[in-house]
Design a protein around this motif. Structure first.
Motif, PDB file in Angstrom:
ATOM      1  N   PRO A 101       0.666  -1.116  -0.023  1.00 19.80           N
ATOM      2  CA  PRO A 101      -0.021  -0.114   0.102  1.00 19.80           C
ATOM      3  C   PRO A 101       0.823   1.214   0.075  1.00 19.80           C
ATOM      4  N   SER A 132      -7.260   1.391  -5.664  1.00 17.98           N
ATOM      5  CA  SER A 132      -6.022   1.475  -5.783  1.00 17.98           C
ATOM      6  C   SER A 132      -5.490   1.562  -7.203  1.00 17.98           C
ATOM      7  N   ASP A 139      -4.110   5.093  -3.159  1.00 15.63           N
ATOM      8  CA  ASP A 139      -4.931   4.059  -2.645  1.00 15.63           C
ATOM      9  C   ASP A 139      -5.882   5.021  -1.593  1.00 15.63           C
ATOM     10  N   THR A 140      -6.444   4.235  -0.607  1.00 18.49           N
ATOM     11  CA  THR A 140      -7.307   4.751   0.322  1.00 18.49           C
ATOM     12  C   THR A 140      -6.541   5.534   1.444  1.00 18.49           C
TER      13      THR A 140
END
Length: 312
Positions: free
Chosen positions: A43, A75, A191-192
């Motif tokens: 990530p 993502s 991504d988040t």
């Protein structure tokens, strides 16, 4: 292309595939030709941890958390293509009609929130032609349509007004927004957790290992100096005094301390010096054992890799 999709998105696109046969919606992410890039091994947060030195030098930049997430891909990553417009979308259609090859469009709308500069049609076109995603310094519209496509989009907000049709786009220029400079050809990861850009492709630690509890070495394969493969190999586990020698040495020092106290009965100053010396000896033995273990593992790795630097 790097794109990870949620379960609902896979179900929706599988249904659309059976009904309409649209490749951008119904085909598995792995089956869509969107470039050679795969999903990042880590990530964005882990990429930052594994490449902390690049943040200090400015090679790795973190965008401020001002964006909203749209599209099915939570993502995405890829090489950056920059474009600057002001309340118009002239040139976007022509750009997104070209093969995306897993690239990411960075669209600088100069932060304007008076209209949208990307909508559902452009998002569908980008998805169909293999673009990994888009980061928009402005607004988007047709949010429901964008959310039905296998693409990742980040934008400041949504806006119902359509963009103008007159204007001159600036292509492949350096853009600056969200507290970071983004250059054409750099690598973007989203991504988040957030969005980062780097002047080169970066990787995380293998197996999700972080340097919080382990020591790592950056290694280069022999004969591969030109490519400078940046990999990470765990060379030492968590530093814990589990050695038998460590336990024996600590026990001897404790017994010696009790003998000194009850037989020789030293004054407090002498007792303090004894304790300090014993603690120093324990620390010294601990460091010697740790250094020896690291050296042994480094020698074992030497047959396969050349250790070029250590980072703790």
């Amino acid at each position: 292309m790097a794109c990870r999709e949620d379960g609902l998105g896979r179900f929706v696109r599988a249904t659309m595939d059976r009904v309409a046969g649209f490749p951008g919606r119904g085909t598995s992410i792995d089956q869509i030709q969107m470039g050679s890039q795969k999903l990042p091994a880590a990530p964005v947060a882990d990429l930052c941890d594994a490449n902390a030195s690049l943040i200090l030098t400015g090679e790795l930049r973190i965008l401020e958390p001002v964006f909203q997430a749209y599209g099915q891909c939570i993502s995405f990553s890829g090489r950056v293509v920059t474009m600057r417009v002001l309340e118009h979308n002239v040139g976007e259609n022509e750009l997104l009609e070209t093969p995306g090859e897993g690239r990411v469009l960075v669209l600088d709308g100069r932060g304007s929130k008076r209209c949208a500069i990307m909508g559902g049609n452009l998002a569908e076109q980008a998805c169909r032609n293999g673009w990994a995603g888009a980061v928009v310094n402005g607004c988007v519209r047709d949010v429901d349509d964008i959310n039905s496509f296998a693409i990742g989009v980040r934008a400041l907000a949504s806006h119902p007004r359509q963009p103008g049709k007159d204007g001159v786009p600036e292509m492949h220029v350096d853009v600056k927004f969200a507290g970071a400079v983004i250059r054409d050809g750099e690598w973007l990861y989203a991504d988040t957790d957030g969005i980062i850009v780097c002047n080169k492709e970066i990787y995380g630690f293998p197996g999700g290992v972080t340097p919080k509890t382990r020591t790592h070495a950056r290694i280069v394969r022999p004969g591969d100096a030109h490519r400078r493969l940046e990999a990470w190999e765990v060379i030492h586990r968590r530093a814990e005094p589990t050695s038998t020698l460590m336990y024996v040495a600590t026990g001897i020092m404790i017994v010696s301390l009790w003998i000194a106290v009850f037989i020789f009965r030293p004054d407090w100053l002498d007792l303090g010096l004894i304790v300090v010396c014993m603690l120093a000896s324990v620390v010294g033995i601990f460091l010697l054992l740790k250094t020896e273990e690291v050296e042994q593992k480094r020698k074992r790795l030497g047959a396969k890799y050349e250790v070029v630097s250590y980072e703790v």
